[in-house]
Design a protein around this motif. Structure first.
Motif, PDB file in Angstrom:
ATOM      1  N   ALA A  72     -26.602   0.366 -10.736  1.00  0.00           N
ATOM      2  CA  ALA A  72     -27.606   0.786  -9.751  1.00  0.00           C
ATOM      3  C   ALA A  72     -28.677   1.674 -10.379  1.00  0.00           C
ATOM      4  N   THR A  73     -28.766   1.688 -11.700  1.00  0.00           N
ATOM      5  CA  THR A  73     -29.652   2.626 -12.398  1.00  0.00           C
ATOM      6  C   THR A  73     -31.103   2.506 -11.954  1.00  0.00           C
ATOM      7  N   PHE A  74     -31.638   1.285 -11.855  1.00  0.00           N
ATOM      8  CA  PHE A  74     -33.036   1.138 -11.426  1.00  0.00           C
ATOM      9  C   PHE A  74     -33.237   1.752 -10.049  1.00  0.00           C
ATOM     10  N   LEU A  75     -32.303   1.514  -9.129  1.00  0.00           N
ATOM     11  CA  LEU A  75     -32.445   2.071  -7.777  1.00  0.00           C
ATOM     12  C   LEU A  75     -32.306   3.583  -7.766  1.00  0.00           C
ATOM     13  N   TYR A  76     -31.473   4.143  -8.651  1.00  0.00           N
ATOM     14  CA  TYR A  76     -31.364   5.601  -8.736  1.00  0.00           C
ATOM     15  C   TYR A  76     -32.719   6.207  -9.105  1.00  0.00           C
ATOM     16  N   ASN A  77     -33.384   5.599 -10.078  1.00  0.00           N
ATOM     17  CA  ASN A  77     -34.685   6.115 -10.497  1.00  0.00           C
ATOM     18  C   ASN A  77     -35.761   5.840  -9.464  1.00  0.00           C
ATOM     19  N   LEU A  78     -35.656   4.693  -8.785  1.00  0.00           N
ATOM     20  CA  LEU A  78     -36.584   4.397  -7.695  1.00  0.00           C
ATOM     21  C   LEU A  78     -36.430   5.424  -6.575  1.00  0.00           C
ATOM     22  N   ARG A  79     -35.191   5.793  -6.286  1.00  0.00           N
ATOM     23  CA  ARG A  79     -34.953   6.787  -5.225  1.00  0.00           C
ATOM     24  C   ARG A  79     -35.620   8.119  -5.564  1.00  0.00           C
ATOM     25  N   ALA A  80     -35.487   8.554  -6.814  1.00  0.00           N
ATOM     26  CA  ALA A  80     -36.102   9.822  -7.214  1.00  0.00           C
ATOM     27  C   ALA A  80     -37.615   9.744  -7.070  1.00  0.00           C
ATOM     28  N   ALA A  81     -38.200   8.614  -7.447  1.00  0.00           N
ATOM     29  CA  ALA A  81     -39.651   8.442  -7.328  1.00  0.00           C
ATOM     30  C   ALA A  81     -40.080   8.440  -5.866  1.00  0.00           C
ATOM     31  N   VAL A  82     -39.348   7.699  -5.026  1.00  0.00           N
ATOM     32  CA  VAL A  82     -39.674   7.627  -3.600  1.00  0.00           C
ATOM     33  C   VAL A  82     -39.582   9.013  -2.967  1.00  0.00           C
ATOM     34  N   ASN A  83     -38.518   9.744  -3.285  1.00  0.00           N
ATOM     35  CA  ASN A  83     -38.355  11.089  -2.719  1.00  0.00           C
ATOM     36  C   ASN A  83     -39.486  12.012  -3.146  1.00  0.00           C
ATOM     37  N   ASP A  84     -39.903  11.918  -4.408  1.00  0.00           N
ATOM     38  CA  ASP A  84     -40.980  12.785  -4.902  1.00  0.00           C
ATOM     39  C   ASP A  84     -42.321  12.419  -4.272  1.00  0.00           C
ATOM     40  N   ILE A  85     -42.556  11.112  -4.065  1.00  0.00           N
ATOM     41  CA  ILE A  85     -43.799  10.702  -3.399  1.00  0.00           C
ATOM     42  C   ILE A  85     -43.798  11.166  -1.948  1.00  0.00           C
ATOM     43  N   GLN A  86     -42.686  10.987  -1.268  1.00  0.00           N
ATOM     44  CA  GLN A  86     -42.602  11.408   0.128  1.00  0.00           C
ATOM     45  C   GLN A  86     -42.790  12.921   0.287  1.00  0.00           C
ATOM     46  N   ALA A  87     -42.320  13.672  -0.704  1.00  0.00           N
ATOM     47  CA  ALA A  87     -42.426  15.138  -0.649  1.00  0.00           C
ATOM     48  C   ALA A  87     -43.779  15.638  -1.136  1.00  0.00           C
ATOM     49  N   GLY A  88     -44.613  14.739  -1.689  1.00  0.00           N
ATOM     50  CA  GLY A  88     -45.923  15.155  -2.182  1.00  0.00           C
ATOM     51  C   GLY A  88     -45.919  15.699  -3.596  1.00  0.00           C
ATOM     52  N   ARG A  89     -44.765  15.653  -4.273  1.00  0.00           N
ATOM     53  CA  ARG A  89     -44.711  16.159  -5.649  1.00  0.00           C
ATOM     54  C   ARG A  89     -45.314  15.169  -6.643  1.00  0.00           C
ATOM     55  N   THR A  90     -45.193  13.882  -6.332  1.00  0.00           N
ATOM     56  CA  THR A  90     -45.707  12.823  -7.198  1.00  0.00           C
ATOM     57  C   THR A  90     -46.607  11.921  -6.378  1.00  0.00           C
TER      58      THR A  90
END
Length: 633
Positions: A282-300
């Motif tokens: 699930a490695t790709f999805l783990y990294n996708l989750r971190a990216a999605v969370n950061d975009i949603q939070a406005g950090r990225t």
């Protein structure tokens, strides 16, 4: 509003071909394509596989024959088909019929004189065994007598029971596309895939970088095993045992963080967030989750999400094989009641099967927040509204499945229903299954879909299983699934599992639509990307189609804003078409900025509010970081 993560580009490479503009997806559904799409697919694969080159405005074969794009299928079609998807492991990896290893041998003396031999003095082991009697016969040569027996290891070869894999297309050599400097194959694939993804957006990357603050760009990527070939960890582990030296690069380049680091250092030049998370399959999805969370939070605001695994080595294959996880020759022959194993059909998700088939590949997705995507006129390929990750709780076998995937799937489906409604979920959603092709997986994973479908009143839930075609690429496996999902959104053709004759009797398929042929599925709204990894690494992503995403954008930003966006989008599409045509002709022009554009740290400007970095138009803000109460006053 919470930012909406938009997919604006995707590139990569696996056994089906290039990811951008759905080439790999179209290779899988080849027989369902119309004439123009089929012709383009054969052209792109022919140049990718170095069967045809584009010289002085003409397509030329190795024999010097000038051909047209229309001629390629007729002249090279069989070779292209045979050199893609799952097939017998090619000798550029290793010889599966004569796999090299070290055979132990104990030699016993036949007489009282023992065993004697001569050798160079420098080749004696350190320390010399106490039972050996060593006599110098020349300044640099010694005679050795061993009284009783001697244990040695010598070169030997064995017939490997695992003979098939999802390999990158035959003839594809990313090392020849840039100054690869003896880099591991996985990192070469990373450079290719990151370039493919960035250019697939049709956006000027310098404009993208300077549209946000430097720390609002993130790279999220990982491998699982790291780079296991001779240039990476494989060489580090093997070389001394083989009598070779260890290089200065093998440890550093072998680490599983290197795909992240290579993208930052040599492709994007990013100084923003760098993130590596490994979660087995699930490695790709783990990294996708971190990216999605950061975009949603406005950090990225811009995220490069990637994963790579090129681990077709005897050691990795033997490791999985000894677990009984891989489909082997005897198992395949038994399934087919044949004396010959069918290497094209080793991966049989949800059918009668005997193990998974390993693959190699790299996948890179480019995401942006919705505001930036509209501002830049980015092409909307879809959106990722969330990625759910859950563990299995207490386990007995660390590799066995557990309840965590029920949680991730149920959450993903519930979220989709809450956004798009029951009708869209029940009639226009589909699953990109983990579908590893093991007997245990076909039962346990289908049971999850069965129960979730019952709970949400879904009948005839469409299911695709990409590993049937490209194998299990481990870290980027769910990236392969995402690439197929985007292809389905674009072409409205659902890949059937063509490597099976029928769905196995023990599969829970009462509410599922699992077909053995590709078929027209109509417009789809939602894709569920599901992954079940060793150790309880379960993840599911909820991905919306371009059409649903546009509806969300309309509600969030209004029609007037979308009209302005449409004008910019036309320019983006034109630039995308330019790259698409160049890539189909093999003109990739990989981005590899080795030492080019290094930041002069002496030019950094910093005060209490901002940090300015040479080469970036916007500054990094140092104010507004505090999320807690100010206790200084």
């Amino acid at each position: 509003m919470t930012a909406l993560p938009i997919i604006v580009g995707m590139g990569g490479i696996n056994a089906a071909g290039r990811t951008s503009f759905h080439q790999g997806y179209r290779r899988i559904i080849l027989d369902k394509l119309d004439g123009a799409a089929r012709e383009e697919t054969f052209l792109g694969l022919a140049t990718l596989m170095n069967l045809v080159s584009f010289e002085e405005g003409k397509l030329v074969t190795h024999d010097g024959e000038v051909v047209s794009a229309r001629d390629i299928e007729k002249k090279l079609g069989e070779q292209i088909i045979a050199g893609t998807l799952i097939r017998k492991i090619e000798k550029n990896h290793f010889d599966v019929d004569a796999t090299h290893w070290q055979q132990k041998l104990t030699i016993t003396a036949n007489n009282s004189e023992g065993i004697s031999f001569t050798c160079r003095k420098r080749d004696l082991p350190t320390p010399v065994p106490s039972s050996w009697i060593v006599e110098e016969v020349e300044p640099k040569t010694v005679k050795v007598r061993v009284p009783e027996q001697l244990e040695i290891k010598h070169d030997s070869y064995r017939d490997n029971p695992i003979k098939a894999a999802g390999q990158l297309p035959t003839g594809f050599e990313p090392a020849n596309m840039y100054n690869s400097r003896y880099q591991p194959r996985g990192l070469q694939a990373t450079i290719f895939s990151a370039t493919d993804a960035i250019k697939s957006t049709g956006l000027d990357w310098e404009l993208v970088i300077n549209s946000v603050r430097p720390d609002e760009i993130g790279t999220y990527s990982a491998s699982v095993a790291g780079q296991m070939d001779a240039e990476g960890l494989g060489g580090l582990i093997r070389n001394r045992l083989k009598g070779d030296r260890v290089s200065t690069k093998q440890l550093a380049l072998g680490l599983n963080t290197m795909s992240t680091d290579f993208i930052n250092a040599y492709v994007t030049g990013s100084v923003g967030t760098t993130f590596t998370s490994t979660g087995a399959c699930a490695t790709f999805l783990y990294n996708l989750r971190a990216a999605v969370n950061d975009i949603q939070a406005g950090r990225t605001r811009v995220a490069v999400v990637a994963s790579v695994e090129c681990a077709l080595t005897p050691e990795v294959i033997e490791g999985f094989g000894n677990m009984g996880a891989l489909a082997n020759e005897e198992g395949l022959k038994k399934l087919d009641n044949s004396d010959v194993a069918d290497h094209r059909r080793t991966s049989r998700p949800f059918g009668e099967n005997c193990g998974f088939t390993i693959g190699e590949g790299a996948q890179v997705a480019i995401l942006m927040d919705d505001k930036l995507a509209l501002e830049l006129g980015a092409q909307v390929m879809g959106s990722v509204v969330d990625v759910f990750v859950n563990a299995d709780g207490v386990k007995k076998s660390i590799t066995a499945p557990g309840p965590g995937n029920y949680i991730t799937m149920a959450k993903s489906v519930a979220l989709a229903q809450q956004i798009v409604g029951s009708e869209s979920l029940q009639k226009r959603s589909f699953i990109l299954a983990h579908g590893s092709s093991t007997p245990q997986n076909r039962v346990t994973e289908s049971a999850i879909y069965h129960k979730v479908a019952e709970a949400f009143s879904i009948e005839g839930w469409k299911l695709a299983a990409p590993k049937a075609f490209v194998g299990h690429t481990i870290a980027p496996a769910s990236g392969d699934q995402l690439a197929i999902a985007l292809g389905v959104f674009s072409h409205n053709i659902m890949p059937g599992i063509t490597t099976i004759d029928k769905v196995a009797d023990d599969v829970w398929n009462e509410h599922l639509d699992i077909r053995t042929e590709h078929y027209d599925c109509g417009e789809m709204d939602v894709a569920f990307i599901n992954s079940k990894g060793f150790g309880g690494n379960n993840a599911t992503a909820t991905v919306f189609s371009p059409n649903v995403t546009h509806k969300l954008l309309s509600k969030r930003h209004g029609e007037e804003r979308l009209e302005s966006y449409s004008e910019k989008l036309a320019q983006t599409i034109a630039r995308q078409q330019t790259y698409r045509e160049s890539a189909d002709l093999g003109q990739y022009e990989l981005i590899y900025r080795f030492g080019n554009g290094m930041i002069d740290e002496s030019g950094l400007e910093i005060d209490q509010n901002e940090l300015h970095i040479p080469g970036f138009e916007q500054a990094i803000s140092l104010s507004g970081l505090n999320q807690y109460q100010d206790i200084s006053k």
